[in-house]
Design a protein around this motif. Structure first.
Motif, PDB file in Angstrom:
ATOM      1  N   TRP A  39       0.783  -1.229   0.000  1.00 54.36           N
ATOM      2  CA  TRP A  39       0.000   0.000   0.000  1.00 54.36           C
ATOM      3  C   TRP A  39       0.815   1.278   0.000  1.00 54.36           C
ATOM      4  CZ3 TRP A  39      -3.434  -1.906   4.574  1.00 54.36           C
ATOM      5  CH2 TRP A  39      -4.393  -2.795   4.080  1.00 54.36           C
ATOM      6  N   CYS A  40       2.030   1.245   0.491  1.00 55.55           N
ATOM      7  CA  CYS A  40       2.750   2.484   0.745  1.00 55.55           C
ATOM      8  C   CYS A  40       3.948   2.648  -0.176  1.00 55.55           C
ATOM      9  CB  CYS A  40       3.222   2.544   2.200  1.00 55.55           C
ATOM     10  SG  CYS A  40       2.013   1.886   3.374  1.00 55.55           S
ATOM     11  N   ALA A  56       8.061  11.508  -0.988  1.00 54.62           N
ATOM     12  CA  ALA A  56       7.507  11.061   0.283  1.00 54.62           C
ATOM     13  C   ALA A  56       8.656  10.616   1.191  1.00 54.62           C
ATOM     14  CB  ALA A  56       6.535   9.912   0.063  1.00 54.62           C
ATOM     15  N   PRO A  57       8.578  10.942   2.486  1.00 55.42           N
ATOM     16  CA  PRO A  57       9.673  10.563   3.388  1.00 55.42           C
ATOM     17  C   PRO A  57       9.823   9.045   3.482  1.00 55.42           C
ATOM     18  CG  PRO A  57       7.778  11.418   4.628  1.00 55.42           C
ATOM     19  CD  PRO A  57       7.479  11.629   3.175  1.00 55.42           C
ATOM     20  N   PHE A  59      10.374   5.375   5.171  1.00 56.61           N
ATOM     21  CA  PHE A  59       9.906   4.819   6.442  1.00 56.61           C
ATOM     22  C   PHE A  59      11.024   4.761   7.482  1.00 56.61           C
ATOM     23  CE2 PHE A  59       5.657   2.471   5.484  1.00 56.61           C
ATOM     24  CZ  PHE A  59       5.130   3.645   4.957  1.00 56.61           C
ATOM     25  N   ILE A  62      11.206   8.242   8.781  1.00 58.29           N
ATOM     26  CA  ILE A  62      10.068   8.573   9.644  1.00 58.29           C
ATOM     27  C   ILE A  62      10.264   7.924  11.014  1.00 58.29           C
ATOM     28  CG2 ILE A  62       7.590   8.200  10.033  1.00 58.29           C
ATOM     29  CD1 ILE A  62       7.246   8.219   6.923  1.00 58.29           C
ATOM     30  N   LEU A  73       1.755   8.015  14.690  1.00 52.86           N
ATOM     31  CA  LEU A  73       1.543   7.267  13.452  1.00 52.86           C
ATOM     32  C   LEU A  73       0.071   6.940  13.270  1.00 52.86           C
ATOM     33  CD1 LEU A  73       4.600   4.839  13.563  1.00 52.86           C
ATOM     34  CD2 LEU A  73       4.270   6.765  12.003  1.00 52.86           C
ATOM     35  N   HIS A  81      -3.603  12.725   4.493  1.00 58.33           N
ATOM     36  CA  HIS A  81      -3.456  14.051   3.896  1.00 58.33           C
ATOM     37  C   HIS A  81      -3.562  13.901   2.383  1.00 58.33           C
ATOM     38  CE1 HIS A  81       0.269  11.968   4.274  1.00 58.33           C
ATOM     39  NE2 HIS A  81       0.763  12.652   3.272  1.00 58.33           N
ATOM     40  N   PRO A  83      -1.879  14.064  -0.502  1.00 56.79           N
ATOM     41  CA  PRO A  83      -1.132  13.197  -1.419  1.00 56.79           C
ATOM     42  C   PRO A  83      -1.355  11.717  -1.139  1.00 56.79           C
ATOM     43  CG  PRO A  83       0.364  14.638  -0.178  1.00 56.79           C
ATOM     44  CD  PRO A  83      -1.002  14.821   0.375  1.00 56.79           C
ATOM     45  N   LEU A 101       6.668   0.018  11.456  1.00 58.71           N
ATOM     46  CA  LEU A 101       7.359   1.307  11.455  1.00 58.71           C
ATOM     47  C   LEU A 101       8.177   1.484  12.732  1.00 58.71           C
ATOM     48  CD1 LEU A 101       4.697   3.468   9.696  1.00 58.71           C
ATOM     49  CD2 LEU A 101       7.125   3.728   9.275  1.00 58.71           C
TER      50      LEU A 101
HETATM   51  C1  HEC Z   1       0.240   8.577  -3.069  1.00 57.61           C
HETATM   52  C2  HEC Z   1       1.510   8.596  -2.371  1.00 57.61           C
HETATM   53  C3  HEC Z   1       1.531   8.050  -0.948  1.00 57.61           C
HETATM   54  C4  HEC Z   1       1.114   6.817  -0.499  1.00 57.61           C
HETATM   55  C5  HEC Z   1       0.512   5.663  -1.299  1.00 57.61           C
HETATM   56  C6  HEC Z   1       1.398   6.788   0.922  1.00 57.61           C
HETATM   57  N1  HEC Z   1       1.956   7.975   1.318  1.00 57.61           N
HETATM   58 FE1  HEC Z   1       2.514   8.470   3.217  1.00 57.61          FE
HETATM   59  N2  HEC Z   1       3.090  10.324   2.576  1.00 57.61           N
HETATM   60  C7  HEC Z   1       3.107  10.737   1.259  1.00 57.61           C
HETATM   61  C8  HEC Z   1       3.719  12.066   1.187  1.00 57.61           C
HETATM   62  C9  HEC Z   1       3.935  12.876  -0.088  1.00 57.61           C
HETATM   63  C10 HEC Z   1       4.052  12.419   2.513  1.00 57.61           C
HETATM   64  C11 HEC Z   1       4.681  13.732   2.994  1.00 57.61           C
HETATM   65  C12 HEC Z   1       3.559  14.727   3.160  1.00 57.61           C
HETATM   66  C13 HEC Z   1       3.893  15.844   4.065  1.00 57.61           C
HETATM   67  O1  HEC Z   1       4.969  15.876   4.662  1.00 57.61           O
HETATM   68  O2  HEC Z   1       3.006  16.703   4.206  1.00 57.61           O
HETATM   69  C14 HEC Z   1       3.651  11.299   3.363  1.00 57.61           C
HETATM   70  C15 HEC Z   1       3.804  11.273   4.729  1.00 57.61           C
HETATM   71  C16 HEC Z   1       3.569  10.162   5.538  1.00 57.61           C
HETATM   72  C17 HEC Z   1       3.796  10.112   6.967  1.00 57.61           C
HETATM   73  C18 HEC Z   1       4.238  11.258   7.864  1.00 57.61           C
HETATM   74  C19 HEC Z   1       5.719  11.363   7.882  1.00 57.61           C
HETATM   75  C20 HEC Z   1       6.184  12.351   8.919  1.00 57.61           C
HETATM   76  O3  HEC Z   1       7.009  13.190   8.572  1.00 57.61           O
HETATM   77  O4  HEC Z   1       5.730  12.258  10.071  1.00 57.61           O
HETATM   78  C21 HEC Z   1       3.487   8.859   7.385  1.00 57.61           C
HETATM   79  C22 HEC Z   1       3.563   8.293   8.793  1.00 57.61           C
HETATM   80  C23 HEC Z   1       3.062   8.131   6.211  1.00 57.61           C
HETATM   81  N3  HEC Z   1       3.108   8.952   5.111  1.00 57.61           N
HETATM   82  C24 HEC Z   1       2.682   6.812   6.216  1.00 57.61           C
HETATM   83  C25 HEC Z   1       2.183   6.133   5.123  1.00 57.61           C
HETATM   84  C26 HEC Z   1       1.751   4.747   5.175  1.00 57.61           C
HETATM   85  C27 HEC Z   1       1.807   3.855   6.424  1.00 57.61           C
HETATM   86  C28 HEC Z   1       1.311   4.435   3.922  1.00 57.61           C
HETATM   87  C29 HEC Z   1       0.721   3.111   3.456  1.00 57.61           C
HETATM   88  C30 HEC Z   1      -0.386   2.605   4.239  1.00 57.61           C
HETATM   89  C31 HEC Z   1       1.479   5.618   3.092  1.00 57.61           C
HETATM   90  N4  HEC Z   1       2.014   6.617   3.855  1.00 57.61           N
HETATM   91  C32 HEC Z   1       1.142   5.684   1.751  1.00 57.61           C
HETATM   92  C33 HEC Z   1       2.645  10.043   0.173  1.00 57.61           C
HETATM   93  C34 HEC Z   1       2.071   8.771   0.208  1.00 57.61           C
END
Ligand code: HEC
Length: 107
Positions: A39-40, A56-57, A59, A62, A73, A81, A83, A101
């Motif tokens: 998923w991620c 995207a950051p 894992f 993070i 988390l 959010h 994106p 994580l």
């Molecule tokens: C479509 C793209 C996309 C997918 C798929 C995605 N993410 Fe993200 N995620 C992002 C982006 C871009 C950011 C940074 C956004 C920001 O900093 O505002 C982010 C930020 C995060 C953060 C916060 C990081 C911080 O600095 O604290 C977490 C936790 C996270 N994602 C977890 C996940 C997890 C778990 C999954 C899968 C279940 C996932 N993301 C799937 C794009 C994605």
């Protein structure tokens, strides 16, 4: 009839009491990695040595942020959010991803 219904409720209560703590302990970081890959990983680097696709950051990054806690988390995953797609993550799956994580911390 009332008697058997009463026993059913007692059985349901005992079942819930027995499964709630078990579910909390069952958070499975290995499954969390599988779910994260699924998923991620289209956006995030989900494991050390994997490939990042965009901004995207990662894992591991993070996880090693001192501000990252299981609570933070969970809050993040509960309110995706823009994106990030609105993932319909079940509680048990969320626990696994959070466990995964947190397992990456200080690597
Ligand atoms: C479509 C793209 C996309 C997918 C798929 C995605 N993410 Fe993200 N995620 C992002 C982006 C871009 C950011 C940074 C956004 C920001 O900093 O505002 C982010 C930020 C995060 C953060 C916060 C990081 C911080 O600095 O604290 C977490 C936790 C996270 N994602 C977890 C996940 C997890 C778990 C999954 C899968 C279940 C996932 N993301 C799937 C794009 C994605």
């Amino acid at each position: 009839m009332i008697g058997s219904r009463g026993r059913l409720w007692i059985a349901a209560g005992a079942f819930m009491a027995a499964t709630a703590p078990a579910a909390a302990q069952a958070a499975d970081a290995v499954n969390g990695l599988q779910l994260s890959r699924q998923w991620c990983s289209s956006c995030h680097l989900v494991e050390a040595g994997g490939t990042a696709r965009d901004s995207a950051p990662s894992f591991p990054g993070i996880s090693n942020d001192p501000a990252t806690t299981p609570q933070r988390l969970r809050a993040w995953l509960a309110a995706p959010h823009p994106p990030m797609p609105g993932l319909d993550i079940a509680k048990a799956q969320e626990d696994d991803i959070v466990a995964y994580l947190m397992s990456l911390k200080s690597q």
